[in-house]
Design a protein around this motif. Structure first.
Motif, PDB file in Angstrom:
ATOM      1  N   ILE A  48       0.857  -1.182   0.000  1.00 10.35           N
ATOM      2  CA  ILE A  48       0.000   0.000   0.000  1.00 10.35           C
ATOM      3  C   ILE A  48       0.893   1.231   0.000  1.00 10.35           C
ATOM      4  O   ILE A  48       1.975   1.223   0.598  1.00 10.35           O
ATOM      5  CB  ILE A  48      -0.939   0.005   1.232  1.00 10.35           C
ATOM      6  CG1 ILE A  48      -1.901   1.182   1.185  1.00 10.35           C
ATOM      7  CG2 ILE A  48      -0.155  -0.013   2.534  1.00 10.35           C
ATOM      8  CD1 ILE A  48      -2.958   1.142   2.289  1.00 10.35           C
ATOM      9  N   VAL A  59      -4.593   7.031  -2.307  1.00  2.00           N
ATOM     10  CA  VAL A  59      -4.103   5.754  -1.784  1.00  2.00           C
ATOM     11  C   VAL A  59      -4.117   4.719  -2.904  1.00  2.00           C
ATOM     12  O   VAL A  59      -5.134   4.532  -3.567  1.00  2.00           O
ATOM     13  CB  VAL A  59      -4.983   5.258  -0.610  1.00  2.00           C
ATOM     14  CG1 VAL A  59      -4.419   3.945  -0.057  1.00  2.00           C
ATOM     15  CG2 VAL A  59      -5.055   6.309   0.487  1.00  2.00           C
ATOM     16  N   ASP A  61      -3.654   0.764  -3.323  1.00  2.00           N
ATOM     17  CA  ASP A  61      -3.567  -0.433  -2.482  1.00  2.00           C
ATOM     18  C   ASP A  61      -2.889  -1.583  -3.218  1.00  2.00           C
ATOM     19  O   ASP A  61      -2.368  -1.429  -4.332  1.00  2.00           O
ATOM     20  CB  ASP A  61      -4.949  -0.827  -1.945  1.00  2.00           C
ATOM     21  CG  ASP A  61      -5.932  -1.235  -3.033  1.00  2.00           C
ATOM     22  OD1 ASP A  61      -5.508  -1.626  -4.134  1.00  2.00           O
ATOM     23  OD2 ASP A  61      -7.151  -1.168  -2.776  1.00  2.00           O
ATOM     24  N   ILE A 161     -10.010   0.741   0.858  1.00  2.00           N
ATOM     25  CA  ILE A 161      -8.600   0.364   0.723  1.00  2.00           C
ATOM     26  C   ILE A 161      -8.514  -1.140   0.985  1.00  2.00           C
ATOM     27  O   ILE A 161      -9.048  -1.630   1.982  1.00  2.00           O
ATOM     28  CB  ILE A 161      -7.717   1.096   1.742  1.00  2.00           C
ATOM     29  CG1 ILE A 161      -7.789   2.604   1.533  1.00  2.00           C
ATOM     30  CG2 ILE A 161      -6.271   0.609   1.653  1.00  2.00           C
ATOM     31  CD1 ILE A 161      -7.114   3.393   2.642  1.00  2.00           C
ATOM     32  N   THR A 163      -6.066  -4.100   1.876  1.00  2.00           N
ATOM     33  CA  THR A 163      -4.716  -4.335   2.393  1.00  2.00           C
ATOM     34  C   THR A 163      -4.277  -5.774   2.177  1.00  2.00           C
ATOM     35  O   THR A 163      -5.088  -6.687   2.054  1.00  2.00           O
ATOM     36  CB  THR A 163      -4.635  -4.028   3.904  1.00  2.00           C
ATOM     37  OG1 THR A 163      -5.531  -4.896   4.606  1.00  2.00           O
ATOM     38  CG2 THR A 163      -4.992  -2.593   4.194  1.00  2.00           C
ATOM     39  N   THR A 174       2.493  -0.581   5.354  1.00  2.27           N
ATOM     40  CA  THR A 174       1.177  -0.292   5.946  1.00  2.27           C
ATOM     41  C   THR A 174       1.294   0.741   7.058  1.00  2.27           C
ATOM     42  O   THR A 174       0.460   1.658   7.158  1.00  2.27           O
ATOM     43  CB  THR A 174       0.530  -1.586   6.475  1.00  2.27           C
ATOM     44  OG1 THR A 174       0.422  -2.537   5.408  1.00  2.27           O
ATOM     45  CG2 THR A 174      -0.856  -1.317   7.036  1.00  2.27           C
TER      46      THR A 174
END
Length: 347
Positions: A48, A59, A61, A161, A163, A174
């Motif tokens: 990420i 963002v 991911d 998002i 992860t 992260t």
């Protein structure tokens, strides 16, 4: 809420999922089976990342999907344990989460709070309506077990998002990303520095000799072998151990296991047999693998088993990513292999 553009084709979503769907073959003992190999794959890119120094932030991911977050989230829904742990370690809060296993190593000061969060069901089968009812302004889901739901949330217009926290580098990226999202970058960097310091202290003590390992993975129905892209495989790599399965093909693209081949293990004759599990408890996992070794004479050809060099890796470190405690996972395995150097860790 707004609709976000998917950068890569949906095929990538399927390819990167860790759920194994291939054919199986039995080991011949106790009904245990293994997934048939399809292809080996790996991914060295960041799990990420976040672009921007202040809001709005972009963002990107693990699935390379981009989400633009306009302002710091006030009602985040973190749907699985490892990102939840890191999120809380940086001062974040969650309005709900999936059922938290007793084998997840939670940060003590937040353990009661995390365990009292409203449940949205098992991590692999979350109740989407329940999540929506909490009106989240950001949803943090997990690749594989929650990829389908994450896509649906995204299609509904939620900021999402996804992860993927499988190894040490994933933990670091992260922390860095969550630090930006929570506007707590200095704390994130201090946490990263501490993890790095502890890891380097452990690695600095390693002897020049190199040991080999095989990492078995058992469930109630299967036995497979872990590859380098697993938590245990990553820790073994940090400790400069030779994972005899490193060059073997994965079950499916993105999988962290390869089928069990006892003859191959006998041929390579690793110095240690390490056992990870997805069983109800560490104790039951030990019982099942001991029965497997006792009932299948093929295992007698492995010197490590003959000499009792078999170690069980606890789920709180090697099934679930320990996140803030990844250094403890490294030290745990180090003591198994080199007890004369690392003492007292596994007690």
């Amino acid at each position: 809420m707004k609709h976000y553009r998917i950068i890569l084709f949906p095929l990538i979503l399927i390819m990167m999922m860790s759920i194994v769907t291939g054919c199986t073959k039995t080991t011949g003992v106790g009904g245990l089976s293994n997934t048939k190999s399809v292809e080996k794959a790996g991914d060295n890119e960041l799990a990420i990342s976040v672009e921007g120094t202040s809001y709005p932030l972009t963002v990107k991911d693990f699935l390379k999907l981009e989400t633009v977050i306009e302002k710091k989230p006030e009602n985040a829904a973190v749907l699985s344990g490892t990102p939840l742990n890191i999120w809380y370690d940086l001062g974040g809060k969650s309005i709900c989460t999936s059922d938290v296993s007793n084998n997840v190593k939670l940060i003590p000061e937040y353990e009661d709070e995390i365990k009292s969060l409203p449940s949205i069901g098992p991590v692999y089968s979350i109740d989407m309506e329940s999540v929506i009812s909490h009106q989240p302004d950001l949803i943090i889901a997990q690749v594989g077990t929650q990829s389908t739901q994450a896509k649906k949330f995204r299609d509904m217009g939620f900021d999402v998002i996804t992860t993927h926290i499988r190894g040490y580098d994933d933990v670091i990226s992260t922390y860095r990303a969550f630090g930006k999202i929570l506007e707590n970058e200095k704390l994130a960097e201090s946490k990263i520095d501490e993890l790095e310091r502890k890891k380097e202290e452990i690695v600095a003590k390693l002897p020049n000799e190199k040991k080999s390992v095989v990492i078995l993975y058992i469930t109630s129905k299967t036995i497979a072998v872990k590859l380098d892209n697993s938590i245990a495989g990553d820790v073994a790599n940090i400790l400069k151990l030779d994972n005899i399965a490193s060059d073997l093909p994965a079950d499916t693209i993105g999988s962290e296991t390869t089928p069990l081949d006892i003859e191959y293990i006998v041929e390579k004759d690793p110095d240690y047999v390490l056992v990870t599990s997805m069983i109800g408890s560490n104790e039951l996992a030990k019982k099942l693998i001991e029965e497997e070794f006792a009932n299948n004479p093929a295992w007698k050809g492995v010197t490590a088993i003959q000499k009792g060099r078999v170690a069980h890796l606890p789920q709180e470190y090697f099934l679930y990513n320990a996140g803030p405690y990844y250094d403890e996972a490294i030290e745990y395995m180090a003591e198994i292999i080199y007890p004369e150097i690392y003492k007292g860790v596994t007690q």
